[in-house]
Enzyme design. Structure first.
Site, mmCIF file in Angstrom:
data_model
loop_
_atom_site.group_PDB
_atom_site.id
_atom_site.type_symbol
_atom_site.label_atom_id
_atom_site.label_comp_id
_atom_site.label_asym_id
_atom_site.label_seq_id
_atom_site.Cartn_x
_atom_site.Cartn_y
_atom_site.Cartn_z
ATOM 1 N N LYS A 132 1.288 4.082 -3.056
ATOM 2 C CA LYS A 132 0.957 5.488 -2.886
ATOM 3 C C LYS A 132 2.166 6.381 -3.168
ATOM 4 O O LYS A 132 2.008 7.515 -3.662
ATOM 5 C CB LYS A 132 0.405 5.744 -1.486
ATOM 6 N N TYR A 174 0.828 -1.195 0.000
ATOM 7 C CA TYR A 174 0.000 0.000 0.000
ATOM 8 C C TYR A 174 0.870 1.256 0.000
ATOM 9 O O TYR A 174 0.679 2.166 -0.821
ATOM 10 C CB TYR A 174 -0.930 0.010 1.207
#
Length: 232
Positions: free
Chosen positions: A161, A157
């Site tokens: 990002k 994750y």
């Protein structure tokens, strides 16, 4: 009237962004993968629903074709769809397919959706793209012990990002006629974190709504949250 397309908007940050932008006078096209949930959310908000799976080229192309046939243009594209990925007991359990799923949904999809919708943006007024990133993708914040971001270990994750932020900056440098900015919503209570976030969903959308409604002179190539510029 400003026409705004939002991905992943049947719940959470996307849904609240849609609600607030409609309230601000935008004509919102609510994009979601699940047709039933998306249509229900759009009907409740007063938005138009368009089915889109951001990980599927054909689905994205069909969504862009739908918007071209109905609205003919958009002014704002908000790339909001995202996932945290499969939960594992330890990082040694992460696999290649896990990485592909998270990066495809969170980062590669931005290329896919932006490519399909750029012609529609270029038909709009003051075209802009707002990419939802995270402070968890910031090297500065994740190395600051005083920040909550430094205590979260989630390589897929966080890495996806970080990619979103860098891609946003590169688009901003390489495409002069469309503004590209990234937004960190902050630690917001949504399904992504089991609603453990310390911000309300309205607070989490402050910066997204801000980027979607600010004047052209505000500029391009920025990463912001509800408090201002985010170091990354």
């Amino acid at each position: 009237m400003t026409i705004t397309f939002i991905t992943g908007a049947n719940k959470g940050l996307g849904h609240e962004t849609a609600r607030r932008l409609i309230e601000a006078g935008h004509s919102v096209i609510l994009g979601a993968r699940d047709a039933e949930r998306g249509a229900k959310a759009a009907a409740a908000l007063g938005a138009r629903f368009v089915q889109i799976d951001v990980t599927d080229d054909d689905s994205v192309a069909a969504a862009a074709k739908d918007v071209a046939a109905n609205e003919g243009a958009i002014d704002v594209l908000i790339n909001n769809a995202g996932i945290t990925g499969r939960q594992v007991a330890g990082l040694d359990e992460l696999t290649g397919p896990d990485a592909v799923e998270v990066f495809d949904t969170n980062a590669i999809s931005i290329v896919r959706v932006t490519h399909a919708f750029l012609p529609l943006l270029r038909q709009g007024t003051d075209p802009r793209v707002v990419n939802v990133t995270s402070g968890l993708g910031s090297q500065t914040l994740t190395h600051d012990p005083a920040r909550v971001e430094s205590h979260v270990i989630s390589p897929l994750y966080n890495g996806s990002k970080a990619a979103v932020t860098m891609m946003t900056m590169q688009y901003a440098k390489g495409i002069a006629d469309v503004r590209f900015n990234a937004v960190d919503p902050g630690y917001t209570a949504t399904d992504l974190n089991g609603n453990t976030g310390t911000q309300s969903v309205t607070e989490g959308t402050d910066a997204i709504v801000g980027l979607a409604t600010e004047p052209a002179e505000a500029g391009t190539g920025r990463v912001v949250n509800r408090h201002g510029v985010v170091p990354w």
